[in-house]
Design a protein around this motif. Sequence first.
Motif, mmCIF file in Angstrom:
data_model
loop_
_atom_site.group_PDB
_atom_site.id
_atom_site.type_symbol
_atom_site.label_atom_id
_atom_site.label_comp_id
_atom_site.label_asym_id
_atom_site.label_seq_id
_atom_site.Cartn_x
_atom_site.Cartn_y
_atom_site.Cartn_z
ATOM 1 N N CYS A 192 -6.827 -3.140 -12.508
ATOM 2 C CA CYS A 192 -8.181 -2.545 -12.540
ATOM 3 C C CYS A 192 -8.763 -2.503 -11.125
ATOM 4 C CB CYS A 192 -9.056 -3.399 -13.460
ATOM 5 S SG CYS A 192 -10.827 -3.160 -13.263
ATOM 6 N N HIS A 226 -1.994 1.881 -12.680
ATOM 7 C CA HIS A 226 -3.178 1.590 -13.504
ATOM 8 C C HIS A 226 -3.458 2.686 -14.526
ATOM 9 C CE1 HIS A 226 -6.885 -0.219 -14.725
ATOM 10 N NE2 HIS A 226 -7.544 0.886 -14.479
ATOM 11 N N CYS A 245 -13.567 2.915 -17.110
ATOM 12 C CA CYS A 245 -12.467 2.803 -16.139
ATOM 13 C C CYS A 245 -12.414 4.020 -15.201
ATOM 14 C CB CYS A 245 -11.168 2.699 -16.940
ATOM 15 S SG CYS A 245 -9.672 2.940 -16.006
ATOM 16 N N HIS A 246 -12.071 3.784 -13.962
ATOM 17 C CA HIS A 246 -11.962 4.877 -12.991
ATOM 18 C C HIS A 246 -10.903 5.898 -13.418
ATOM 19 C CE1 HIS A 246 -14.071 1.774 -10.798
ATOM 20 N NE2 HIS A 246 -14.310 2.602 -9.807
ATOM 21 N N HIS A 259 -19.098 -0.813 -14.071
ATOM 22 C CA HIS A 259 -17.759 -1.279 -14.466
ATOM 23 C C HIS A 259 -17.555 -2.770 -14.174
ATOM 24 C CE1 HIS A 259 -13.716 -0.657 -15.816
ATOM 25 N NE2 HIS A 259 -13.208 -1.106 -14.689
HETATM 26 FE FE1 FES Z 1 -11.129 -1.130 -14.138
HETATM 27 FE FE2 FES Z 1 -9.644 1.000 -14.852
HETATM 28 S S1 FES Z 1 -10.134 -0.755 -16.011
HETATM 29 S S2 FES Z 1 -10.705 0.679 -13.033
#
Ligand code: FES
Length: 274
Positions: free
Chosen positions: A114, A155, A207-208, A241
């Motif tokens: 993340c 990710h 999430c990004h 976030h």
């Molecule tokens: Fe934190 Fe994707 S879960 S950037």
Amino acid sequence: MSAPATERESAGVDSPGRARILARTLRQDRWWLSPLLTALGLAAFIIYATVRSFVRTAYYVADYHYLTPFYSPCLSESCVPGSSHFGTPFPELPMWIPLAFLSLPFLLGFRVTCYYYRKAYYRSIWFSPPACAVAEPHARYTGETRLPLIIQNSHRYFFYAAVVISLINTYDAILAFHGKGGGFGFGLGNVILVVNVLLLWTYTVSCHSCRHVTGGRLKHFSAHPVRYWMWTQISKLNTRHMQFAWITLGTLVLTDFYIMLVASGTISDLRFVG
Ligand code: FES
């Protein structure tokens, strides 16, 4: 973002053109407090989650069908009766394999890669750097351009796995509306499970990578009004976030702890219906 190769080679506080400052930092404030608290918070969660994932006790309340997220999905014959919401396609597992062995690696991968947690542990554990204007102890900086940190680029794939796991957690939370004698039931455990799953969804969609999936690479927002709307909403959540990252660590522990207390008979679930 990674620095270009030539820039990386001359990176670091000792590189040519940098001021010759012998002290590691000239900061007078308690710059170390934030990375210290971050390291303690992450360590506390990791210790709790590791212990709970391996103990194999008090993870399911048969009367109300409460299943802790640390054991979901439970897919082996080692799972207590009723806790396998998707059947038991796997045989008995030795004690060194957690019962949620299928989801835990993906959840771990999702959190470790993340963008927020990277910032957190790069600062608090790898000291790279520990804070603004505090020199890092490493002589070289290669960023995320080679092993092991190049793995951080995975990710976006962990994001898809996290969506599937959030769907499973949602299914678990729905099945938990179960009364003692059968039929519909509703208690404090349901409130905790539902709040936890809603916050997990909030963390996941903020999430990004999710933001990029919905609105990335679009040349004309006007031609994609639905995706633009989704991207706008996710962008708002994305600004929070970090908070969702910490809140969900807390709600995961709280949910598991409550189910552990009820499943072990330490307390009774506060029932409203059934
Ligand atoms: Fe934190 Fe994707 S879960 S950037």
